[in-house]
Write an enzyme that holds these catalytic residues in place. Structure first.
Site, PDB file in Angstrom:
ATOM      1  N   HIS A 144       2.298   2.429  -5.385  1.00  0.00           N
ATOM      2  CA  HIS A 144       1.105   2.713  -6.196  1.00  0.00           C
ATOM      3  C   HIS A 144       0.789   4.208  -6.241  1.00  0.00           C
ATOM      4  O   HIS A 144       0.607   4.821  -5.193  1.00  0.00           O
ATOM      5  CB  HIS A 144      -0.092   1.941  -5.611  1.00  0.00           C
ATOM      6  CG  HIS A 144      -1.350   2.200  -6.339  1.00  0.00           C
ATOM      7  ND1 HIS A 144      -2.526   2.532  -5.705  1.00  0.00           N
ATOM      8  CD2 HIS A 144      -1.621   2.204  -7.666  1.00  0.00           C
ATOM      9  CE1 HIS A 144      -3.458   2.713  -6.613  1.00  0.00           C
ATOM     10  NE2 HIS A 144      -2.945   2.528  -7.815  1.00  0.00           N
ATOM     11  N   HIS A 185      -6.523   2.871 -15.419  1.00  0.00           N
ATOM     12  CA  HIS A 185      -5.690   1.665 -15.422  1.00  0.00           C
ATOM     13  C   HIS A 185      -5.769   0.838 -16.692  1.00  0.00           C
ATOM     14  O   HIS A 185      -4.970  -0.088 -16.864  1.00  0.00           O
ATOM     15  CB  HIS A 185      -6.089   0.756 -14.248  1.00  0.00           C
ATOM     16  CG  HIS A 185      -5.884   1.394 -12.920  1.00  0.00           C
ATOM     17  ND1 HIS A 185      -6.869   2.125 -12.302  1.00  0.00           N
ATOM     18  CD2 HIS A 185      -4.798   1.439 -12.108  1.00  0.00           C
ATOM     19  CE1 HIS A 185      -6.401   2.579 -11.154  1.00  0.00           C
ATOM     20  NE2 HIS A 185      -5.158   2.189 -11.010  1.00  0.00           N
ATOM     21  N   ARG A 222     -10.204  20.038  -8.841  1.00  0.00           N
ATOM     22  CA  ARG A 222      -9.171  19.050  -9.106  1.00  0.00           C
ATOM     23  C   ARG A 222      -9.249  18.017  -7.987  1.00  0.00           C
ATOM     24  O   ARG A 222      -8.791  18.260  -6.867  1.00  0.00           O
ATOM     25  CB  ARG A 222      -7.810  19.746  -9.149  1.00  0.00           C
ATOM     26  CG  ARG A 222      -6.529  19.000  -9.574  1.00  0.00           C
ATOM     27  CD  ARG A 222      -6.633  17.628  -9.885  1.00  0.00           C
ATOM     28  NE  ARG A 222      -5.444  16.922 -10.335  1.00  0.00           N
ATOM     29  CZ  ARG A 222      -5.484  15.619 -10.536  1.00  0.00           C
ATOM     30  NH1 ARG A 222      -6.608  14.949 -10.326  1.00  0.00           N
ATOM     31  NH2 ARG A 222      -4.410  14.977 -10.945  1.00  0.00           N
ATOM     32  N   CYS A 233      -3.296  25.017 -10.062  1.00  0.00           N
ATOM     33  CA  CYS A 233      -2.778  23.653 -10.150  1.00  0.00           C
ATOM     34  C   CYS A 233      -1.416  23.678 -10.840  1.00  0.00           C
ATOM     35  O   CYS A 233      -1.195  24.472 -11.759  1.00  0.00           O
ATOM     36  CB  CYS A 233      -3.750  22.791 -10.943  1.00  0.00           C
ATOM     37  SG  CYS A 233      -3.223  21.080 -11.092  1.00  0.00           S
ATOM     38  N   TYR A 256       4.201  16.165  -8.250  1.00  0.00           N
ATOM     39  CA  TYR A 256       4.381  17.611  -8.346  1.00  0.00           C
ATOM     40  C   TYR A 256       5.847  18.012  -8.241  1.00  0.00           C
ATOM     41  O   TYR A 256       6.282  18.633  -7.281  1.00  0.00           O
ATOM     42  CB  TYR A 256       3.484  18.314  -7.320  1.00  0.00           C
ATOM     43  CG  TYR A 256       2.037  17.967  -7.580  1.00  0.00           C
ATOM     44  CD1 TYR A 256       1.426  18.363  -8.765  1.00  0.00           C
ATOM     45  CD2 TYR A 256       1.297  17.199  -6.695  1.00  0.00           C
ATOM     46  CE1 TYR A 256       0.117  18.014  -9.058  1.00  0.00           C
ATOM     47  CE2 TYR A 256      -0.013  16.852  -6.967  1.00  0.00           C
ATOM     48  CZ  TYR A 256      -0.598  17.253  -8.149  1.00  0.00           C
ATOM     49  OH  TYR A 256      -1.883  16.899  -8.435  1.00  0.00           O
TER      50      TYR A 256
HETATM   51  C1  HEM Z   1      -2.426  -3.958  -8.543  1.00  0.00           C
HETATM   52  C2  HEM Z   1      -3.148  -3.226  -9.291  1.00  0.00           C
HETATM   53  C3  HEM Z   1      -2.911  -1.780  -9.648  1.00  0.00           C
HETATM   54  C4  HEM Z   1      -1.914  -1.238 -10.400  1.00  0.00           C
HETATM   55  C5  HEM Z   1      -0.762  -1.985 -11.075  1.00  0.00           C
HETATM   56  C6  HEM Z   1      -2.155   0.179 -10.448  1.00  0.00           C
HETATM   57  C7  HEM Z   1      -1.350   1.084 -11.107  1.00  0.00           C
HETATM   58  C8  HEM Z   1      -1.574   2.447 -11.176  1.00  0.00           C
HETATM   59  C9  HEM Z   1      -0.783   3.385 -11.931  1.00  0.00           C
HETATM   60  C10 HEM Z   1       0.421   3.047 -12.803  1.00  0.00           C
HETATM   61  C11 HEM Z   1      -1.310   4.611 -11.740  1.00  0.00           C
HETATM   62  C12 HEM Z   1      -0.819   5.945 -12.330  1.00  0.00           C
HETATM   63  C13 HEM Z   1      -1.563   6.249 -13.571  1.00  0.00           C
HETATM   64  C14 HEM Z   1      -1.185   7.589 -14.188  1.00  0.00           C
HETATM   65  O1  HEM Z   1      -0.523   8.412 -13.536  1.00  0.00           O
HETATM   66  O2  HEM Z   1      -1.546   7.820 -15.336  1.00  0.00           O
HETATM   67  C15 HEM Z   1      -2.430   4.457 -10.838  1.00  0.00           C
HETATM   68  C16 HEM Z   1      -3.206   5.505 -10.377  1.00  0.00           C
HETATM   69  C17 HEM Z   1      -4.320   5.348  -9.599  1.00  0.00           C
HETATM   70  N1  HEM Z   1      -4.841   4.166  -9.112  1.00  0.00           N
HETATM   71 FE1  HEM Z   1      -4.083   2.318  -9.426  1.00  0.00          FE
HETATM   72  N2  HEM Z   1      -3.292   0.463  -9.742  1.00  0.00           N
HETATM   73  C18 HEM Z   1      -3.800  -0.714  -9.235  1.00  0.00           C
HETATM   74  C19 HEM Z   1      -4.947  -0.873  -8.488  1.00  0.00           C
HETATM   75  C20 HEM Z   1      -5.803   0.142  -8.135  1.00  0.00           C
HETATM   76  C21 HEM Z   1      -7.052  -0.031  -7.446  1.00  0.00           C
HETATM   77  C22 HEM Z   1      -7.637  -1.356  -7.049  1.00  0.00           C
HETATM   78  C23 HEM Z   1      -7.571   1.226  -7.266  1.00  0.00           C
HETATM   79  C24 HEM Z   1      -8.855   1.646  -6.593  1.00  0.00           C
HETATM   80  C25 HEM Z   1      -9.533   0.901  -5.811  1.00  0.00           C
HETATM   81  C26 HEM Z   1      -6.661   2.177  -7.817  1.00  0.00           C
HETATM   82  C27 HEM Z   1      -6.805   3.561  -7.801  1.00  0.00           C
HETATM   83  C28 HEM Z   1      -5.985   4.458  -8.414  1.00  0.00           C
HETATM   84  C29 HEM Z   1      -6.199   5.897  -8.427  1.00  0.00           C
HETATM   85  C30 HEM Z   1      -7.349   6.640  -7.758  1.00  0.00           C
HETATM   86  C31 HEM Z   1      -5.149   6.463  -9.159  1.00  0.00           C
HETATM   87  C32 HEM Z   1      -4.931   7.959  -9.468  1.00  0.00           C
HETATM   88  C33 HEM Z   1      -4.181   8.669  -8.383  1.00  0.00           C
HETATM   89  C34 HEM Z   1      -4.011  10.175  -8.666  1.00  0.00           C
HETATM   90  O3  HEM Z   1      -4.716  10.750  -9.501  1.00  0.00           O
HETATM   91  O4  HEM Z   1      -3.157  10.794  -8.042  1.00  0.00           O
HETATM   92  N3  HEM Z   1      -5.598   1.489  -8.348  1.00  0.00           N
HETATM   93  N4  HEM Z   1      -2.575   3.125 -10.520  1.00  0.00           N
HETATM   94  N1  LIG Z   2      -7.998  15.969  -0.175  1.00  0.00           N
HETATM   95  C1  LIG Z   2      -7.605  16.450  -1.338  1.00  0.00           C
HETATM   96  N2  LIG Z   2      -7.064  17.675  -1.384  1.00  0.00           N
HETATM   97  C2  LIG Z   2      -6.649  18.192  -2.554  1.00  0.00           C
HETATM   98  C3  LIG Z   2      -6.754  17.440  -3.757  1.00  0.00           C
HETATM   99  C4  LIG Z   2      -7.363  16.152  -3.692  1.00  0.00           C
HETATM  100  O1  LIG Z   2      -7.517  15.450  -4.688  1.00  0.00           O
HETATM  101  N3  LIG Z   2      -7.768  15.694  -2.460  1.00  0.00           N
HETATM  102  N4  LIG Z   2      -6.268  17.967  -4.929  1.00  0.00           N
HETATM  103  C5  LIG Z   2      -5.222  18.990  -4.787  1.00  0.00           C
HETATM  104  C6  LIG Z   2      -4.896  19.640  -6.039  1.00  0.00           C
HETATM  105  S1  LIG Z   2      -3.783  18.843  -7.054  1.00  0.00           S
HETATM  106  C7  LIG Z   2      -5.372  20.877  -6.364  1.00  0.00           C
HETATM  107  S2  LIG Z   2      -4.890  21.643  -7.793  1.00  0.00           S
HETATM  108  C8  LIG Z   2      -6.323  21.581  -5.478  1.00  0.00           C
HETATM  109  C9  LIG Z   2      -7.597  21.935  -6.221  1.00  0.00           C
HETATM  110  O2  LIG Z   2      -8.482  22.612  -5.390  1.00  0.00           O
HETATM  111  P1  LIG Z   2      -9.967  22.918  -5.876  1.00  0.00           P
HETATM  112  O3  LIG Z   2     -10.566  21.624  -6.358  1.00  0.00           O
HETATM  113  O4  LIG Z   2     -10.667  23.515  -4.719  1.00  0.00           O
HETATM  114  O5  LIG Z   2      -9.829  23.878  -7.027  1.00  0.00           O
HETATM  115  O6  LIG Z   2      -6.686  20.803  -4.348  1.00  0.00           O
HETATM  116  C10 LIG Z   2      -5.642  20.051  -3.770  1.00  0.00           C
HETATM  117  N5  LIG Z   2      -6.120  19.431  -2.562  1.00  0.00           N
HETATM  118 MO   LIG Z   3      -3.256  20.258  -8.817  1.00  0.00          MO
END
Ligand code: HEM
Ligand SMILES: Nc1nc2c(c(=O)[nH]1)N[C@H]1C(S)=C(S)[C@@H](COP(=O)(O)O)O[C@H]1N2
Ligand SMILES: [Mo]
Length: 509
Positions: A77, A101, A177, A224, A358
């Site tokens: 995930h 999602h 971010r 970033c 990244y």
């Molecule tokens: C089984 C169910 C789930 C599937 C199939 C799924 C799938 C995904 C996918 C494909 C992404 C990437 C989206 C992208 O990059 O555009 C993602 C990101 C994410 N998901 Fe899920 N997800 C599920 C459940 C959940 C749940 C329940 C939560 C929170 C409670 C959650 C929190 C997040 C978060 C916070 C990200 C973003 C991570 C980031 O920005 O690095 N997901 N998920």
């Molecule tokens: N714990 C935590 N650290 C993190 C992140 C985050 O989401 N959670 N984002 C990272 C990313 S992708 C970036 S670009 C920088 C952003 O720092 P800023 O929000 O202080 O500009 O924090 C980094 N450290």
């Molecule tokens: Mo970032």
């Protein structure tokens, strides 16, 4: 499992399993069995699903009235282990918050894990009754309205023009971010644990870190990996991820203690490193984590800090209060905020943000990039951007001169040695003036962006033009410079968007 319980799990290092998109073994029946399965759909009572919560070996979730066994997906995930907060119940309340999602490709992933339906006896008006959940973003801090918001939850916002034109970015205008919510932390109680490769641990309170170690100031730009991604999309092809313009970059003076001093105190033999001490992992309180190579962590000119202060003020909550790591010259994704654990390891961090996100790929490697083969981004390549353009018109209404401003930056402490500007799309070049911001810098190497200024007559060759195309490129001390166009550096993730920046200026009616 609650958001807080998640944060306290020690094994928050989120792994990912290659090839985890395979069908469950349940589905690999021969044809005869599939017929049997189709005829009789398996049903489950809500109470049974509830047992498959975040602490279960086989977590299940519900979407609509269908039940899914997500055991094999948890490790893959992209959002890490937070997925477990929904285990044992319905996904919908969570996906109403994490709206990322609500897309067909995400539904398709889930569909592969379907094991049955909720028993009709548990449905009300044909639906699964939904529990109210706690919004993890409810304690997020207030934000300055001048930031250019891309997503409010989680908070992603870029520095506006006014901030990009300053050398030191005011804290309120520093880009944000966040992959998740902002943890609510009691700074006085907060602890940081350091684990060495032999398994030995040492825990410090923030107070202890501040009192016991020598303080240092380092001025550094954070950028970033996705900065200027929108210009890659516009210049080449669609990219995944937040469509940042040129404002996912800012500069601040950070104060804290040196990571190397604390590692030595925790028992790491800096002079004679153990062979398995190759990477330093940083784990945060929400779910985020990343790592840097050990050589950067202990480099006496590397200036890696455990920072408590930003521009003379206590670290703002959005930027990592009470302690974050600052890794100068390295992609900001490694400067982990809300730091709770540091682990020395033989391998890179197993998180999504180290193993996937990244990285960059061959322009044609779009559908199924080879994540494992691609190297994690650490030091950033050279880039530049135009942040302000001001044309001056003559008595006939035509533009006669132009003044422009911007920034240039390179990773690894490589100083910007020249910025070239052209007002005819790159045929005729002029050297821009580099501003002397030396007095505002502290640190062992060139960790900061350089501001540049340009003033010139238009049109370049005396022949009137309807539009001037201002372009900029920077060169760093290793004589690395920027690619002209995006086609050659396009990657589906939209990382490292460093082609020449440009701005169009209408010149005559
Ligand atoms: C089984 C169910 C789930 C599937 C199939 C799924 C799938 C995904 C996918 C494909 C992404 C990437 C989206 C992208 O990059 O555009 C993602 C990101 C994410 N998901 Fe899920 N997800 C599920 C459940 C959940 C749940 C329940 C939560 C929170 C409670 C959650 C929190 C997040 C978060 C916070 C990200 C973003 C991570 C980031 O920005 O690095 N997901 N998920
Ligand atoms: N714990 C935590 N650290 C993190 C992140 C985050 O989401 N959670 N984002 C990272 C990313 S992708 C970036 S670009 C920088 C952003 O720092 P800023 O929000 O202080 O500009 O924090 C980094 N450290
Ligand atoms: Mo970032």
């Amino acid at each position: 499992m609650s958001w807080a319980a998640l944060a306290s799990r020690s094994a928050l290092a989120v792994g990912f399993a290659a090839g985890s998109l395979q069908l469950l073994s349940d589905d690999s029946y021969d044809n005869k069995h599939i017929k049997v399965k189709k005829a009789k759909i398996k049903t489950f009572r809500l109470a049974e699903v509830k047992q498959h919560d975040g602490s279960s070996k086989n977590p299940w979730v519900i979407r609509g009235t269908s039940v899914y066994d997500i055991t094999d997906w948890v490790q893959a995930h992209p959002g890490g282990e937070v997925i477990l907060t929904a285990a044992g119940g319905s996904l919908e309340p969570y996906w109403d918050i994490f709206t990322i999602h609500k897309r067909q490709d995400v539904y398709d992933i889930l569909e592969q894990y379907k094991i049955g339906e909720i028993d009709g006896a548990d449905l009300k008006d044909g639906r699964v009754p939904q529990d109210a959940i706690v919004d993890p973003f409810q304690n997020d801090p207030e934000r300055d309205v001048r930031l250019r918001t891309l997503t409010p939850r989680p908070r992603n916002a870029e520095t506006p023009e006014a901030g990009l034109r300053e050398f030191i970015t005011p804290n309120e205008l520093f880009y944000v971010r966040n992959h998740f919510w902002v943890p609510a932390v009691d700074g006085a109680e907060h602890k940081l644990t350091i684990e060495l490769t032999d398994g030995s641990e040492r825990t410090y309170t923030v107070k202890e870190l501040k009192e016991r170690f020598q303080k240092h100031k380092v001025t550094t730009t954070l950028q970033c990996a996705g900065n200027r991604r929108k210009s890659m999309t516009d210049g080449a092809a669609p990219t995944n991820g937040l469509q940042w313009k040129a404002g996912a970059i800012s500069t601040a003076e950070w104060e804290g203690v040196k990571l190397v001093d604390v590692l030595a105190d925790a028992g790491l033999d800096i002079k004679k490193l153990p062979a398995d001490a190759q990477h330093v992992h940083f784990s945060a309180m929400e779910a985020y984590g990343a790592s840097i190579p050990i050589r950067k962590a202990i480099d006496p000119w590397g200036d890696v800090l455990l920072a408590f202060e930003m521009n003379g003020a206590e670290l703002p909550r959005d930027h990592g209060y009470p302690v974050r790591v600052i890794v100068p010259g390295t992609v900001a994704a490694r400067s982990v905020k809300w730091l709770s654990q540091i682990t020395i390891s033989e391998d890179e961090s197993p998180t999504q943000w180290q193993q996937r996100d990244y990285k960059s790929f061959c322009p044609s490697e779009v559908k199924n990039p080879n994540w494992q083969k691609a190297r994690s981004i650490q030091e950033m390549p050279v880039t530049s951007a135009i942040t302000h353009v001001e044309p001056t018109t003559g008595s006939n209404g035509d533009v006669q001169s132009i003044s422009a401003e911007g920034y240039a930056y390179s990773g690894g402490g490589r100083e910007i040695i020249r910025v070239d500007v052209s007002a005819d799309g790159g045929k005729t070049w002029h050297e821009a003036e580099l501003l002397d911001d030396e007095a505002q810098m502290s640190g062992s190497r060139a960790w900061c962006w350089k501001r540049w200024k340009y003033e010139g007559q238009l049109p370049e060759d005396g022949k009137p033009v309807s539009e001037a195309v201002l372009v900029v490129k920077a060169t760093d001390e290793a004589y690395n410079t920027q690619p002209q166009t995006y086609e050659s550096i396009f990657n589906a993730r939209g990382n490292l968007a460093t082609a020449w920046d440009s701005a169009k200026v209408p010149c005559s009616g």
